[in-house]
Enzyme design. Structure first.
Site, PDB file in Angstrom:
ATOM      1  N   GLU A  13       0.878  -1.002  -0.054  1.00 41.88           N
ATOM      2  CA  GLU A  13       0.017   0.047  -0.053  1.00 41.88           C
ATOM      3  C   GLU A  13       0.877   1.299  -0.046  1.00 41.88           C
ATOM      4  O   GLU A  13       0.577   2.052  -0.664  1.00 41.88           O
ATOM      5  CB  GLU A  13      -0.722   0.083   1.303  1.00 41.88           C
ATOM      6  CG  GLU A  13      -2.044  -0.835   1.362  1.00 41.88           C
ATOM      7  CD  GLU A  13      -2.725  -0.943   2.647  1.00 41.88           C
ATOM      8  OE1 GLU A  13      -3.880  -1.125   2.653  1.00 41.88           O
ATOM      9  OE2 GLU A  13      -1.763  -0.763   3.818  1.00 41.88           O
ATOM     10  N   ASP A 210     -10.534 -10.306   3.467  1.00 41.39           N
ATOM     11  CA  ASP A 210     -11.229 -11.570   3.785  1.00 41.39           C
ATOM     12  C   ASP A 210     -12.237 -11.653   4.689  1.00 41.39           C
ATOM     13  O   ASP A 210     -12.646 -10.676   5.359  1.00 41.39           O
ATOM     14  CB  ASP A 210      -9.979 -12.667   4.334  1.00 41.39           C
ATOM     15  CG  ASP A 210      -9.468 -11.728   5.670  1.00 41.39           C
ATOM     16  OD1 ASP A 210      -8.284 -11.082   5.467  1.00 41.39           O
ATOM     17  OD2 ASP A 210      -9.888 -11.936   6.660  1.00 41.39           O
TER      18      ASP A 210
HETATM   19  N1  SAH Z   1       1.883 -12.565   6.034  1.00 42.94           N
HETATM   20  C1  SAH Z   1       1.172 -11.389   6.154  1.00 42.94           C
HETATM   21  C2  SAH Z   1       0.718 -11.005   7.246  1.00 42.94           C
HETATM   22  C3  SAH Z   1      -0.235 -10.105   7.405  1.00 42.94           C
HETATM   23  S1  SAH Z   1      -1.360 -10.283   9.227  1.00 42.94           S
HETATM   24  C4  SAH Z   1       1.822 -10.205   5.471  1.00 42.94           C
HETATM   25  O1  SAH Z   1       2.809  -9.674   6.255  1.00 42.94           O
HETATM   26  O2  SAH Z   1       1.602 -10.032   4.270  1.00 42.94           O
HETATM   27  C5  SAH Z   1      -2.765  -9.290   8.389  1.00 42.94           C
HETATM   28  C6  SAH Z   1      -2.499  -7.958   8.347  1.00 42.94           C
HETATM   29  O3  SAH Z   1      -3.695  -7.594   7.737  1.00 42.94           O
HETATM   30  C7  SAH Z   1      -2.670  -7.379   9.605  1.00 42.94           C
HETATM   31  O4  SAH Z   1      -1.988  -6.199   9.652  1.00 42.94           O
HETATM   32  C8  SAH Z   1      -4.063  -7.113   9.974  1.00 42.94           C
HETATM   33  O5  SAH Z   1      -4.304  -5.671  10.409  1.00 42.94           O
HETATM   34  C9  SAH Z   1      -4.780  -7.234   8.609  1.00 42.94           C
HETATM   35  N2  SAH Z   1      -5.898  -8.361   8.515  1.00 42.94           N
HETATM   36  C10 SAH Z   1      -6.442  -8.643   7.438  1.00 42.94           C
HETATM   37  N3  SAH Z   1      -7.360  -9.735   7.794  1.00 42.94           N
HETATM   38  C11 SAH Z   1      -7.376 -10.150   9.100  1.00 42.94           C
HETATM   39  C12 SAH Z   1      -7.846 -11.095   9.633  1.00 42.94           C
HETATM   40  N4  SAH Z   1      -8.520 -11.913   9.385  1.00 42.94           N
HETATM   41  N5  SAH Z   1      -7.423 -11.090  11.077  1.00 42.94           N
HETATM   42  C13 SAH Z   1      -6.536 -10.109  11.598  1.00 42.94           C
HETATM   43  N6  SAH Z   1      -6.090  -8.963  11.089  1.00 42.94           N
HETATM   44  C14 SAH Z   1      -6.358  -9.113   9.655  1.00 42.94           C
END
Ligand code: SAH
Length: 243
Positions: A13, A210
């Site tokens: 982003e 999601d």
């Molecule tokens: N491996 C991934 C991890 C991202 S964690 C990466 O770095 O690309 C997910 C991120 O998106 C967090 O910053 C959170 O704020 C958001 N997020 C999106 N879907 C989520 C969910 N189902 N539960 C918790 N956070 C979520």
């Protein structure tokens, strides 16, 4: 000068914003990169929140103490928890709650100890501008008419919620305490609390990547790559032009 901090959750982003940043200046502080410059004629500081509440709180504090920003705007992705909050929808936060904070029975469930409250509100005026920016962006991107712009409560906690049962349990226990949440993510409530402490306006927008269900780990990366960064860029542009 009134600096606006744009806090992105993900490098994908931030990348689009960095490419447009005028007179970019990179400053490393507290183990993070901060980018100062001008975006659409507005002085800004761009930063990555990093993942989780503590990391996001450190980033927000550094933005305030070291970079003297006057307001913080967060863009990121989140899991949809509320009924009718679908992948591709956009949620502008009114308030945040920490779904993993539980000091009961000493304090009521979800209450942040010593604050006497469980929710931290976003700034109404800045959020109204962000909502308008979200609306204009969705129209501009000519997305499917089924994409909905929501405005309401978001829950944060140090957990990627990726199971239908877990998501349901989370929604229900928050609901039992009167918290009807639209979405779940991992940083917003921390930034909201820091901004509350410093008396700084805060607004946040999350695109739904999601449904926090059994498919979440598959939906999340695809969405981030294909959609979330486009949304974030369009909304930040509209917002900065309206400030
Ligand atoms: N491996 C991934 C991890 C991202 S964690 C990466 O770095 O690309 C997910 C991120 O998106 C967090 O910053 C959170 O704020 C958001 N997020 C999106 N879907 C989520 C969910 N189902 N539960 C918790 N956070 C979520």
């Amino acid at each position: 000068m009134t600096f606006t901090a744009i806090l992105s959750a993900l490098a994908e982003e931030q990348q689009g914003l960095l490419e447009l940043l005028q007179q970019p200046q990179k400053i490393n502080h507290a183990g993070r990169d901060f980018w100062q410059g001008s975006l659409y004629g507005q002085p800004v500081v761009l930063a990555l929140s990093r993942i989780g509440k503590v990391a996001a709180a450190t980033t927000a504090t550094a933005l305030i103490e070291r970079f003297k920003v006057s307001r913080i705007v967060f863009t990121g992705v989140a899991g949809g928890l509320g009924a009718g909050v679908r992948v591709g929808d956009v949620v502008v936060a009114t308030e945040f709650v920490q779904h993993d904070l539980d000091a009961s029975p000493i304090f009521p469930r979800y209450e942040v100890p010593l604050y006497g409250q469980s929710r931290f509100a976003c700034d109404a005026a800045l959020s109204a501008l962000l909502l308008a920016a979200g609306r204009a962006s969705l129209q501009g991107l000519a997305l499917s008419p089924t994409v909905t712009l929501h405005h309401g409560l978001i829950a944060s906690g140090d957990r990627f919620v990726s199971g239908a049962q877990e998501a349901q349990a989370l929604r229900e226990s928050l609901q039992d305490q009167g918290h009807a949440v639209l979405a779940v993510e991992m940083e917003g409530a921390a930034v909201a609390q820091v901004c509350f402490d410093y008396g700084l306006p805060f607004a946040a927008v999350r695109t739904i990547s999601d449904r926090a269900d059994d498919q979440a780990h598959v939906d999340f990366p695809v969405f981030v790559r294909d959609v979330a960064s486009l949304y974030a860029q369009a909304m930040v542009r509209q917002l900065l032009q309206s400030l």
